[in-house]
Design an enzyme around this catalytic site. Structure first.
Site, PDB file in Angstrom:
ATOM      1  N   CYS A   2       0.825  -1.207   0.000  1.00  0.00           N
ATOM      2  CA  CYS A   2       0.000   0.000   0.000  1.00  0.00           C
ATOM      3  C   CYS A   2       0.863   1.262   0.000  1.00  0.00           C
ATOM      4  O   CYS A   2       2.061   1.225   0.290  1.00  0.00           O
ATOM      5  CB  CYS A   2      -0.977  -0.018   1.189  1.00  0.00           C
ATOM      6  SG  CYS A   2      -0.357   0.704   2.702  1.00  0.00           S
ATOM      7  N   CYS A   5       2.726   2.005   3.196  1.00  0.00           N
ATOM      8  CA  CYS A   5       3.866   1.097   3.386  1.00  0.00           C
ATOM      9  C   CYS A   5       5.027   1.522   2.488  1.00  0.00           C
ATOM     10  O   CYS A   5       6.192   1.472   2.906  1.00  0.00           O
ATOM     11  CB  CYS A   5       3.457  -0.346   3.099  1.00  0.00           C
ATOM     12  SG  CYS A   5       2.544  -1.139   4.448  1.00  0.00           S
ATOM     13  N   ASP A  28       0.563  15.635   4.956  1.00  0.00           N
ATOM     14  CA  ASP A  28      -0.418  15.183   3.977  1.00  0.00           C
ATOM     15  C   ASP A  28      -0.159  15.885   2.643  1.00  0.00           C
ATOM     16  O   ASP A  28       0.155  17.070   2.586  1.00  0.00           O
ATOM     17  CB  ASP A  28      -1.843  15.494   4.468  1.00  0.00           C
ATOM     18  CG  ASP A  28      -2.895  14.724   3.704  1.00  0.00           C
ATOM     19  OD1 ASP A  28      -3.500  13.815   4.288  1.00  0.00           O
ATOM     20  OD2 ASP A  28      -3.112  15.026   2.504  1.00  0.00           O
ATOM     21  N   GLY A  89     -14.857   7.594   4.278  1.00  0.00           N
ATOM     22  CA  GLY A  89     -13.900   8.407   3.537  1.00  0.00           C
ATOM     23  C   GLY A  89     -12.481   7.888   3.567  1.00  0.00           C
ATOM     24  O   GLY A  89     -11.555   8.597   3.154  1.00  0.00           O
ATOM     25  N   THR A  91      -9.464   6.401   2.132  1.00  0.00           N
ATOM     26  CA  THR A  91      -8.999   6.154   0.761  1.00  0.00           C
ATOM     27  C   THR A  91      -7.699   5.375   0.736  1.00  0.00           C
ATOM     28  O   THR A  91      -7.393   4.732  -0.269  1.00  0.00           O
ATOM     29  CB  THR A  91      -8.805   7.481  -0.007  1.00  0.00           C
ATOM     30  OG1 THR A  91      -7.867   8.298   0.696  1.00  0.00           O
ATOM     31  CG2 THR A  91     -10.131   8.220  -0.157  1.00  0.00           C
ATOM     32  N   HIS A  94      -4.452   1.840   5.087  1.00  0.00           N
ATOM     33  CA  HIS A  94      -3.392   1.655   6.092  1.00  0.00           C
ATOM     34  C   HIS A  94      -3.747   2.630   7.200  1.00  0.00           C
ATOM     35  O   HIS A  94      -3.839   3.846   6.941  1.00  0.00           O
ATOM     36  CB  HIS A  94      -2.028   1.948   5.448  1.00  0.00           C
ATOM     37  CG  HIS A  94      -0.842   1.761   6.353  1.00  0.00           C
ATOM     38  ND1 HIS A  94       0.281   1.029   5.973  1.00  0.00           N
ATOM     39  CD2 HIS A  94      -0.563   2.236   7.587  1.00  0.00           C
ATOM     40  CE1 HIS A  94       1.184   1.051   6.941  1.00  0.00           C
ATOM     41  NE2 HIS A  94       0.692   1.786   7.938  1.00  0.00           N
ATOM     42  N   HIS A  96      -4.303   5.338   9.689  1.00  0.00           N
ATOM     43  CA  HIS A  96      -3.617   6.630   9.822  1.00  0.00           C
ATOM     44  C   HIS A  96      -4.504   7.602  10.575  1.00  0.00           C
ATOM     45  O   HIS A  96      -5.733   7.549  10.473  1.00  0.00           O
ATOM     46  CB  HIS A  96      -3.219   7.206   8.464  1.00  0.00           C
ATOM     47  CG  HIS A  96      -4.362   7.338   7.492  1.00  0.00           C
ATOM     48  ND1 HIS A  96      -4.840   6.279   6.770  1.00  0.00           N
ATOM     49  CD2 HIS A  96      -5.128   8.408   7.137  1.00  0.00           C
ATOM     50  CE1 HIS A  96      -5.841   6.682   5.997  1.00  0.00           C
ATOM     51  NE2 HIS A  96      -6.045   7.970   6.216  1.00  0.00           N
ATOM     52  N   HIS A  98      -5.122  11.597  10.992  1.00  0.00           N
ATOM     53  CA  HIS A  98      -4.888  12.955  10.522  1.00  0.00           C
ATOM     54  C   HIS A  98      -4.741  13.850  11.753  1.00  0.00           C
ATOM     55  O   HIS A  98      -5.549  13.750  12.693  1.00  0.00           O
ATOM     56  CB  HIS A  98      -6.086  13.484   9.731  1.00  0.00           C
ATOM     57  CG  HIS A  98      -6.410  12.732   8.479  1.00  0.00           C
ATOM     58  ND1 HIS A  98      -6.080  13.208   7.227  1.00  0.00           N
ATOM     59  CD2 HIS A  98      -7.052  11.556   8.282  1.00  0.00           C
ATOM     60  CE1 HIS A  98      -6.516  12.348   6.310  1.00  0.00           C
ATOM     61  NE2 HIS A  98      -7.107  11.339   6.922  1.00  0.00           N
TER      62      HIS A  98
END
Ligand code: 5GP
Ligand code: ZN
Length: 110
Positions: A2, A5, A28, A89, A91, A94, A96, A98
């Site tokens: 991914c 990764c 980001d 949402g 996408t 993996h 994460h 924010h």
């Protein structure tokens, strides 16, 4: 493998803001606020549904580091967001978190 990764492995470049043996934090690509970085475990965990008693220490570790990472980016007020699953949402599959700040945030989540 991914996208995150690949970022962890260095195959895809990123602007890192923090790294240790368990996690990586990087800016980001499409920030929604002046400060917007993502915190990921280096181990591939698909999303919050895949958090278990065995791997939740990685999540605790990430949360223990967020205050100092945020501080290093000049903020002490921020929103932490996790999107779990496509309808929410997510996408990149993996796990994460924010971390968003650097301005007065509105009611819109992201
Ligand atoms: P999600 O929508 O899954 O919660 O968030 C995925 C985030 O990853 C999005 O905010 C998107 O801008 C960010 N993103 C996707 N691909 C990359 C990339 O290759 N590099 C970086 N730095 N961010 C990415
Ligand atoms: Zn991954």
């Amino acid at each position: 493998m991914c996208v995150f990764c690949e970022i962890v492995n260095g195959n895809i470049p990123s602007t890192k803001v923090y790294e240790d043996e368990k996690m990586l934090a990087f800016k980001d690509l499409n920030p929604v606020a002046p400060v917007h970085f993502l915190c990921v475990p280096k181990e591939h965990i698909e999303n919050a549904n895949a958090i278990t008693a065995e791997n939740s220490e990685l999540v605790a570790h990430i949360f223990s580091k967020i205050p100092e990472i945020a501080s290093s980016q000049g903020i002490d007020s921020y929103r932490i967001i996790n999107n779990c699953g496509t309808d929410a949402g997510q996408t990149v599959m993996h796990l994460h978190f924010h971390v968003i700040g650097g301005t007065k945030l509105g009611e819109k989540l992201i």
